[in-house]
Scaffold this motif. Structure first.
Motif, mmCIF file in Angstrom:
data_model
loop_
_atom_site.group_PDB
_atom_site.id
_atom_site.type_symbol
_atom_site.label_atom_id
_atom_site.label_comp_id
_atom_site.label_asym_id
_atom_site.label_seq_id
_atom_site.Cartn_x
_atom_site.Cartn_y
_atom_site.Cartn_z
ATOM 1 N N TYR A 2 0.488 -1.232 -0.060
ATOM 2 C CA TYR A 2 0.299 -0.028 -0.215
ATOM 3 C C TYR A 2 1.233 1.043 0.005
ATOM 4 N N ALA A 3 0.485 1.568 -0.663
ATOM 5 C CA ALA A 3 1.503 3.688 -0.874
ATOM 6 C C ALA A 3 0.256 4.648 -1.212
ATOM 7 N N ILE A 4 1.097 5.623 -0.437
ATOM 8 C CA ILE A 4 0.509 7.183 -0.701
ATOM 9 C C ILE A 4 1.393 8.122 -0.883
ATOM 10 N N ALA A 5 0.945 8.841 -1.846
ATOM 11 C CA ALA A 5 1.924 9.941 -2.361
ATOM 12 C C ALA A 5 1.333 11.331 -2.350
ATOM 13 N N ASP A 22 6.460 14.718 -3.695
ATOM 14 C CA ASP A 22 7.580 15.097 -2.754
ATOM 15 C C ASP A 22 7.880 14.842 -1.883
ATOM 16 N N ASN A 23 6.901 13.905 -1.554
ATOM 17 C CA ASN A 23 6.152 12.638 -0.084
ATOM 18 C C ASN A 23 5.864 11.278 -0.565
ATOM 19 N N VAL A 24 6.190 10.589 -0.153
ATOM 20 C CA VAL A 24 5.920 9.127 -0.332
ATOM 21 C C VAL A 24 5.672 8.573 0.678
ATOM 22 N N GLY A 40 9.169 9.125 2.361
ATOM 23 C CA GLY A 40 10.995 9.324 1.792
ATOM 24 C C GLY A 40 9.870 11.473 1.886
ATOM 25 N N ALA A 41 10.489 12.073 1.425
ATOM 26 C CA ALA A 41 10.149 13.268 1.466
ATOM 27 C C ALA A 41 11.877 13.544 0.763
#
Length: 70
Positions: A2-5, A22-24, A40-41
Motif C-alpha cells: 500500500y502506498a500513498i504520495a 515530494d512525499n511518499v 521519503g520526502a
C-alpha cells in the motif's frame, strides 16, 4: 503493498510534472510474512537526511546518521 504520495512542497511542478510527488509512504508485506516500510520526502527545509534501518530479532542495522554530523 500500500502506498500513498502527494505533492505538498512543490506546487510549481504540478503542471509540468503531474506524476511528481515530494512525499511518499509505502507499507508492504513480503511473501515470507515480513513487513517493510519506506517513507521519503524531498525538498524539506530542515536539511538532508538519508538513512536506512533494518530491525531484526537480534538488533538494529542503521545506515546513515541523525542528527547529521557537522
Amino acid at each position: 503493498m500500500y502506498a500513498i504520495a502527494g505533492n505538498y512542497r512543490s506546487p510549481d511542478a504540478r503542471n509540468s510534472h503531474p506524476d511528481f510527488y515530494d512525499n511518499v509512504v509505502l507499507s508492504a508485506r513480503m511473501k515470507n510474512g515480513m513487513q517493510g516500510s519506506i517513507c521519503g520526502a524531498q525538498g524539506v527545509r530542515y536539511g538532508y537526511d538519508a538513512r536506512c534501518e533494518i530491525l531484526g530479532e537480534n538488533g538494529l542495522i542503521a545506515v546513515g546518521s541523525w542528527p547529521p554530523r557537522r
